[in-house]
Design an enzyme around this catalytic site. Structure first.
Site, PDB file in Angstrom:
ATOM      1  N   ARG A 163       0.841  -1.188   0.000  1.00 43.88           N
ATOM      2  CA  ARG A 163       0.000   0.000   0.000  1.00 43.88           C
ATOM      3  C   ARG A 163       0.884   1.248   0.000  1.00 43.88           C
ATOM      4  O   ARG A 163       1.765   1.385   0.850  1.00 43.88           O
ATOM      5  CB  ARG A 163      -0.897   0.011   1.247  1.00 43.88           C
ATOM      6  CG  ARG A 163      -1.780   1.245   1.287  1.00 43.88           C
ATOM      7  CD  ARG A 163      -2.557   1.404   2.585  1.00 43.88           C
ATOM      8  NE  ARG A 163      -3.215   2.707   2.559  1.00 43.88           N
ATOM      9  CZ  ARG A 163      -3.644   3.365   3.616  1.00 43.88           C
ATOM     10  NH1 ARG A 163      -3.519   2.856   4.833  1.00 43.88           N
ATOM     11  NH2 ARG A 163      -4.208   4.556   3.488  1.00 43.88           N
TER      12      ARG A 163
ATOM     13  N   HIS B 271      -3.362  11.054   1.035  1.00 48.84           N
ATOM     14  CA  HIS B 271      -2.889  10.709   2.378  1.00 48.84           C
ATOM     15  C   HIS B 271      -2.306  11.974   3.017  1.00 48.84           C
ATOM     16  O   HIS B 271      -1.090  12.113   3.155  1.00 48.84           O
ATOM     17  CB  HIS B 271      -1.850   9.581   2.307  1.00 48.84           C
ATOM     18  CG  HIS B 271      -1.632   8.873   3.615  1.00 48.84           C
ATOM     19  ND1 HIS B 271      -1.720   7.500   3.748  1.00 48.84           N
ATOM     20  CD2 HIS B 271      -1.346   9.347   4.847  1.00 48.84           C
ATOM     21  CE1 HIS B 271      -1.468   7.172   5.011  1.00 48.84           C
ATOM     22  NE2 HIS B 271      -1.243   8.271   5.697  1.00 48.84           N
TER      23      HIS B 271
ATOM     24  N   GLU C 191      -7.979   8.184   6.362  1.00 52.10           N
ATOM     25  CA  GLU C 191      -8.345   8.726   7.675  1.00 52.10           C
ATOM     26  C   GLU C 191      -8.930  10.136   7.620  1.00 52.10           C
ATOM     27  O   GLU C 191      -8.359  11.087   8.163  1.00 52.10           O
ATOM     28  CB  GLU C 191      -7.124   8.695   8.609  1.00 52.10           C
ATOM     29  CG  GLU C 191      -6.593   7.290   8.834  1.00 52.10           C
ATOM     30  CD  GLU C 191      -5.452   7.224   9.829  1.00 52.10           C
ATOM     31  OE1 GLU C 191      -4.940   8.286  10.250  1.00 52.10           O
ATOM     32  OE2 GLU C 191      -5.044   6.105  10.183  1.00 52.10           O
TER      33      GLU C 191
ATOM     34  N   ASN D 116      -8.110   1.152   9.661  1.00 51.30           N
ATOM     35  CA  ASN D 116      -6.848   1.425  10.333  1.00 51.30           C
ATOM     36  C   ASN D 116      -7.097   1.364  11.839  1.00 51.30           C
ATOM     37  O   ASN D 116      -7.889   2.147  12.358  1.00 51.30           O
ATOM     38  CB  ASN D 116      -6.314   2.816   9.970  1.00 51.30           C
ATOM     39  CG  ASN D 116      -5.992   2.963   8.493  1.00 51.30           C
ATOM     40  OD1 ASN D 116      -6.060   2.012   7.730  1.00 51.30           O
ATOM     41  ND2 ASN D 116      -5.634   4.170   8.087  1.00 51.30           N
TER      42      ASN D 116
ATOM     43  N   TYR E 143      -5.277   1.114  15.775  1.00 50.87           N
ATOM     44  CA  TYR E 143      -4.079   1.199  16.593  1.00 50.87           C
ATOM     45  C   TYR E 143      -4.316   0.927  18.078  1.00 50.87           C
ATOM     46  O   TYR E 143      -3.484   0.340  18.741  1.00 50.87           O
ATOM     47  CB  TYR E 143      -3.427   2.588  16.443  1.00 50.87           C
ATOM     48  CG  TYR E 143      -2.743   2.762  15.109  1.00 50.87           C
ATOM     49  CD1 TYR E 143      -1.442   2.315  14.917  1.00 50.87           C
ATOM     50  CD2 TYR E 143      -3.409   3.353  14.038  1.00 50.87           C
ATOM     51  CE1 TYR E 143      -0.806   2.454  13.685  1.00 50.87           C
ATOM     52  CE2 TYR E 143      -2.789   3.490  12.808  1.00 50.87           C
ATOM     53  CZ  TYR E 143      -1.484   3.036  12.633  1.00 50.87           C
ATOM     54  OH  TYR E 143      -0.871   3.166  11.418  1.00 50.87           O
TER      55      TYR E 143
ATOM     56  N   GLU F 104      -4.026  -0.469   8.102  1.00 51.71           N
ATOM     57  CA  GLU F 104      -2.934   0.000   8.959  1.00 51.71           C
ATOM     58  C   GLU F 104      -3.080  -0.627  10.331  1.00 51.71           C
ATOM     59  O   GLU F 104      -4.182  -0.684  10.879  1.00 51.71           O
ATOM     60  CB  GLU F 104      -2.933   1.531   9.138  1.00 51.71           C
ATOM     61  CG  GLU F 104      -2.426   2.329   7.972  1.00 51.71           C
ATOM     62  CD  GLU F 104      -2.339   3.827   8.281  1.00 51.71           C
ATOM     63  OE1 GLU F 104      -2.119   4.193   9.458  1.00 51.71           O
ATOM     64  OE2 GLU F 104      -2.503   4.619   7.346  1.00 51.71           O
TER      65      GLU F 104
END
Length: 473
Positions: free
Chosen positions: A78, A123, A168, A310, A312, A378
């Site tokens: 990616r 991005h 995002e 994504n 985290y 991600e």
């Protein structure tokens, strides 16, 4: 020894973003983007006033990146396109052929290695010329973005089959247009955050329709948007207030974008109600949250071919008790997320490592958004600078996380189709500069040739990729 296999044809990847790795900020006709401007203004906005002017040097060292990808044995890679490298003023009025050549070389080389590109159009790096005309605060940008998307589909879509429109959008809206700590540095609390998000959703939908109507029949590709979200638990599971705060937290973070795109073209009812009520209390005649027309709702609904997540971290959530003067996103949400002190912190203050949160979030997406095919686009674990190459602790976190992904697939029957580690390389980590290291490969930024060296976690990840399985001893 127990071996746990992933589904056949599971996508194994790693990710990068143009501004974070390419450097060459003014090379070969590239135009300025908002991060060029933001970092060059100094003023301690970024750790030690560092910039992405050179970064990993991937604009010239892209073949070194390919060696890293080959060493990992990835099936997918990616990366993002630099909008202003392709179109210096953001429009198709002038096309920078050297930028086109660069991405053609990269895409063709990946395909020659049997690696599938997953390409992000945006991005975080808006061309400065477009920001000067309002950026994501302006509805005009939705049309400019649609033209940029069409240009990319027509230029690269014969070879690229997986596209992400925007990475995002919540981070762009909150950090760039509410708090002003990311480029373009606008501080418009309680308004810019919603207006910019509104236009990003419109822009995404327009790009999806452009692909579907003009390119899909011939190119046979797929288009989505990358949404990031924490998982959330009520701080006190027995508290009704905490349960409701947790619900608002997820609504304002993930459902804000996922509900319009995957369900019905409109914002969550909780968001609409809370922002309208607060706007009224502030003496406003209309809500600070813009409304989609019925025509726009129809345009937005169903504009993703798969779900890009994504993930985290996780938070324990309670009502926001701090009275804030004036409108803001956080006071609208009325909830705050707290780290459990027992959770391990990874390299950066906000990143508590909670692998089980990913499994719960995947189940939530399955249940709320129509059981879509999901790519985890991600997921990563940071080290501080200087990092240790023998990052056994980090590999432990990766392995735990991949175990939770397997549980989601096998036990919860979630359609997880791929996993992309963030990131391939240590890179320019936005306002943290080079002080935070997410890479599978260490980059020595003190040497002019910017050598790449695999961390222990890269060597172990390559074993998982090669066997398509997780091994517990």
């Amino acid at each position: 020894m127990e071996s746990l296999r992933f589904p056949e044809s599971f996508a194994w990847g790693a990710g990068t973003a143009a501004y974070q790795i390419e450097g060459g900020w003014d090379a070969d006709g590239k135009g300025l983007n908002i991060w060029d401007t933001f970092t060059h203004q100094g003023g301690d906005r970024v750790f030690k006033n560092q910039t992405g002017d050179v970064a990993c040097g991937s604009y010239t060292l892209w073949e070194e990146d390919l060696k890293c990808i080959k060493q990992l044995g990835l099936t997918h890679y990616r990366f993002s396109l630099s909008w202003s490298r392709l179109l210096p003023d953001g429009t198709t009025g002038f096309i920078n052929q050297k930028g086109v050549d660069y991405y053609n070389k990269l895409i063709n080389s990946l395909l020659a290695m049997n690696v599938t590109p997953l390409v992000t159009l945006y991005h975080f790096d808006m061309p400065q010329a477009i920001e000067d005309q309002g950026g994501w605060n302006s509805e005009k940008t939705t049309e400019v973005f649609e033209q940029y998307a069409k240009f990319c589909f027509s230029t690269f879509g014969d070879r690229v089959k997986f596209w992400i429109t925007i990475n995002e959008p919540i981070m762009v809206a909150r950090l760039g247009y509410e708090l002003g700590i990311f480029a373009p540095g606008k501080k418009e609390p309680g308004s810019g955050v919603y207006q910019s998000a509104h236009n990003m959703i419109r822009a995404h939908a327009k790009a999806w329709h452009a692909y579907t109507t003009i390119f899909k029949e011939k190119q046979k590709g797929f288009v989505s948007i990358a949404l990031n979200s924490d998982w959330a638990e009520p701080l006190d599971p027995n508290s009704r207030d905490d349960q409701e705060a947790r619900e608002r937290y997820l609504m304002f973070e993930l459902d804000w974008f996922a509900k319009p795109i995957f369900v019905d073209g409109d914002y969550p009812a909780v968001m609409k109600l809370e922002i309208s009520r607060k706007s009224q209390e502030q003496g406003l005649l209309t809500s600070r949250l813009p409304e989609f027309t019925d025509e726009e709702k129809n345009m937005i609904r169903g504009t993703a071919d798969f779900f890009c997540l994504n993930y985290y971290t996780t938070r324990k959530v309670k009502p926001l008790n701090v009275k804030q003067s004036g409108p803001s996103y956080s006071s609208d949400m009325g909830a705050e997320g707290i780290k459990d002190p027992e959770w391990v912190e990874a390299g950066v203050e906000w990143l508590a490592v909670v692998p089980w949160g990913l499994r719960k979030l995947l189940a939530y997406i399955k249940d709320k958004f129509g059981d879509p095919e999901i790519h985890i686009t991600e997921n990563g674990f940071a080290q501080n600078d200087p990092p240790v190459l023998q990052d056994t602790h980090r590999w432990g976190y990766f392995r735990e996380t991949l175990g939770e992904v397997l549980k989601a697939i096998k036990q919860d029957e979630v359609k997880v189709r791929g996993y992309f580690a963030w990131s391939l390389l240590d890179n320019f980590e936005w306002i943290s500069g080079y002080n935070v290291r997410f890479g599978l490969f260490h980059v020595d930024f003190n040497q002019p040739n910017l050598p790449r060296t695999p961390y222990f976690s890269a060597i172990e990840y390559a074993k998982v990729v090669k066997g398509n399985e997780l091994i517990y001893k």
